[in-house]
Scaffold this motif. Structure first.
Motif, short mmCIF file in Angstrom:
data_model
loop_
_atom_site.label_atom_id
_atom_site.label_comp_id
_atom_site.label_asym_id
_atom_site.label_seq_id
_atom_site.Cartn_x
_atom_site.Cartn_y
_atom_site.Cartn_z
N GLN A 72 21.71 33.48 20.83
CA GLN A 72 21.82 34.95 20.85
C GLN A 72 22.37 35.52 19.55
OE1 GLN A 72 24.27 35.52 24.27
NE2 GLN A 72 22.62 35.09 25.71
N VAL A 73 23.22 34.74 18.89
CA VAL A 73 23.89 35.23 17.68
C VAL A 73 22.90 35.69 16.59
CG1 VAL A 73 25.32 34.45 15.73
CG2 VAL A 73 26.12 34.13 18.06
N PRO A 74 21.81 34.93 16.31
CA PRO A 74 20.88 35.41 15.27
C PRO A 74 20.27 36.77 15.60
CG PRO A 74 20.39 33.14 15.86
CD PRO A 74 21.43 33.61 16.82
N LEU A 75 20.10 37.06 16.89
CA LEU A 75 19.53 38.37 17.27
C LEU A 75 20.49 39.49 16.88
CD1 LEU A 75 18.19 37.38 20.82
CD2 LEU A 75 16.95 37.38 18.63
N CYS A 76 21.79 39.23 17.01
CA CYS A 76 22.79 40.24 16.60
C CYS A 76 22.77 40.41 15.09
CB CYS A 76 24.18 39.84 17.05
SG CYS A 76 24.35 39.78 18.82
N PHE A 77 22.65 39.29 14.37
CA PHE A 77 22.56 39.40 12.90
C PHE A 77 21.35 40.24 12.51
CE2 PHE A 77 25.38 35.55 12.50
CZ PHE A 77 26.28 36.07 11.60
N GLN A 78 20.21 40.02 13.23
CA GLN A 78 19.01 40.80 12.91
C GLN A 78 19.23 42.29 13.12
OE1 GLN A 78 15.69 39.07 15.06
NE2 GLN A 78 16.01 37.12 13.97
N GLN A 79 19.97 42.62 14.19
CA GLN A 79 20.32 44.02 14.45
C GLN A 79 21.10 44.59 13.27
OE1 GLN A 79 18.33 45.11 17.13
NE2 GLN A 79 20.12 46.44 17.34
N LEU A 80 22.05 43.79 12.78
CA LEU A 80 22.91 44.25 11.67
C LEU A 80 22.12 44.44 10.37
CD1 LEU A 80 26.13 42.11 12.29
CD2 LEU A 80 25.87 44.58 12.57
N MET A 81 21.04 43.68 10.23
CA MET A 81 20.25 43.78 8.99
C MET A 81 19.43 45.07 8.95
SD MET A 81 18.80 39.94 8.46
CE MET A 81 19.84 38.57 8.96
N LYS A 82 19.20 45.66 10.14
CA LYS A 82 18.35 46.85 10.22
C LYS A 82 19.11 48.11 9.84
CE LYS A 82 15.59 45.37 14.15
NZ LYS A 82 15.67 45.48 15.61
N GLY A 83 18.49 48.95 9.06
CA GLY A 83 18.95 50.34 8.93
C GLY A 83 20.24 50.59 8.18
N GLU A 84 20.94 49.55 7.74
CA GLU A 84 22.17 49.80 7.00
C GLU A 84 21.88 49.71 5.51
OE1 GLU A 84 25.02 50.63 8.24
OE2 GLU A 84 24.83 50.09 10.36
N ASN A 85 22.65 50.41 4.76
CA ASN A 85 22.48 50.40 3.31
C ASN A 85 23.20 49.19 2.70
OD1 ASN A 85 22.05 51.16 0.70
ND2 ASN A 85 23.76 52.62 0.67
N LEU A 86 22.72 48.00 3.09
CA LEU A 86 23.36 46.76 2.63
C LEU A 86 22.30 45.84 2.05
CD1 LEU A 86 25.67 46.14 5.72
CD2 LEU A 86 26.46 46.59 3.39
N ASN A 87 22.72 45.01 1.10
CA ASN A 87 21.79 44.14 0.39
C ASN A 87 21.74 42.75 1.04
OD1 ASN A 87 20.16 43.01 -1.59
ND2 ASN A 87 21.83 42.77 -3.07
N TRP A 88 20.94 42.64 2.13
CA TRP A 88 20.78 41.35 2.82
C TRP A 88 19.65 40.56 2.18
CZ3 TRP A 88 23.42 39.41 7.11
CH2 TRP A 88 24.21 40.29 7.83
N LYS A 89 19.83 39.26 2.06
CA LYS A 89 18.72 38.37 1.68
C LYS A 89 18.74 37.21 2.67
CE LYS A 89 17.55 40.18 -2.46
NZ LYS A 89 17.06 41.51 -2.26
N VAL A 90 17.58 36.95 3.28
CA VAL A 90 17.48 35.84 4.23
C VAL A 90 17.00 34.60 3.46
CG1 VAL A 90 16.34 35.00 6.32
CG2 VAL A 90 16.98 37.41 6.13
#
Ligand code: Z5A
Ligand code: MG
Length: 212
Positions: A159-177
């Motif tokens: 379940q944890v990766p699904l929460c990380f995916q939520q966090l990657m959406k819509g925020e003004n943050l520089n995520w790289k997978v």
């Protein structure tokens, strides 16, 4: 003119994704190419707050879910003066887990919303780069000693990766997978290149606040 500062890089992932290994390799690579760099780890296991967190993670103590979330958050806030001082001295910081783990690992619990989980970390120093090491559960479990600490269960780690995916959406943050299933060397090479790019582009911009 904005002054030179260190870059704030975060490594995130599920358990056993390789954050610790990659953090050490990255700091070594940055230092050997003339940068100043240091790794900090969350939970930081040497402070007063962390005694409680260690004991909780080792399943020696039970704590109410909201309460332990706030302790994890406090464990980050107590390092903020150090984080700011190091960045101001031009030291690049590699954080092994940060607020995103805090939110992801609590919000999988029953009746705690993602939004509630974020509140206690609003205003922390905002990372310039967040590297998410992606790893399937089966691969993580094959890496040894999986299952000894709290949270090291299949259901939760799914379940944890699904929460990380939520966090990657819509925020003004520089995520790289980053694909964390490859060899340590191959993952490192991508992590190193992405980090160097961030170091060059962020040295002049002022440090911002997370989720503000
Ligand atoms: N948590 C939380 O609930 N709230 C919060 O606010 C925070 C954290 C900050 C403990 O954190 C738990 O706390 C964590 C989230 C929660 N729970 N989980 N699961 P931690 O950082 O102390 O625990 P961890 O992530 O499980 O760290 P770890 O056990 O040290 O794993 P890691 O740092 O991701 O991986 P590693 O130590 O680099 O590697 C693990 C093993 O895999 C090791 O034997 C390596 O040699 C091997 N490895 C690494 N990379 C590779 C590759 N590429 N191929 C093959 N083998 C590899
Ligand atoms: Mg662990």
């Amino acid at each position: 003119m904005a002054s030179y500062r260190g870059t704030l890089i975060v490594l995130e992932g599920v358990g056993r994704a390789g954050n610790t290994t990659q953090g050490h390799w990255l700091v070594t690579a940055l230092c050997s190419s003339g940068h100043r760099a240091k790794m900090l780890r969350f939970p930081e296991r040497s402070t007063e707050t962390s005694k409680l967190l260690n004991s909780y993670l080792e399943k020696k103590t039970e704590l109410e879910d909201h309460s332990v979330h706030l302790f994890f958050s406090a464990n980050r806030w107590e390092q903020v003066p150090l984080i700011k001082a190091k960045l101001n001295q031009g030291v690049n910081l590699v954080l092994n887990r940060y607020a995103f783990s805090g939110v992801a690992f609590t919000s999988v619990k029953e009746n705690i919303s993602l939004n509630w989980c974020k509140q206690s970390d609003v205003g922390l120093p905002k990372p310039d780069l967040i590297l998410f090491l992606q790893l399937q559960l089966l691969d993580a479990a094959a890496r040894g000693e999986f299952g000894l600490e709290r949270y090291e269960t299949g259901t939760l780690q799914e379940q944890v990766p699904l929460c990380f995916q939520q966090l990657m959406k819509g925020e003004n943050l520089n995520w790289k997978v980053v694909d964390g299933s490859r060899s340590i060397e191959d993952v490192h090479e991508e992590v190193r290149v992405l980090s160097k790019d961030a170091i060059h582009s962020d040295a002049q911009s002022p440090l911002e606040e997370l989720w503000k």
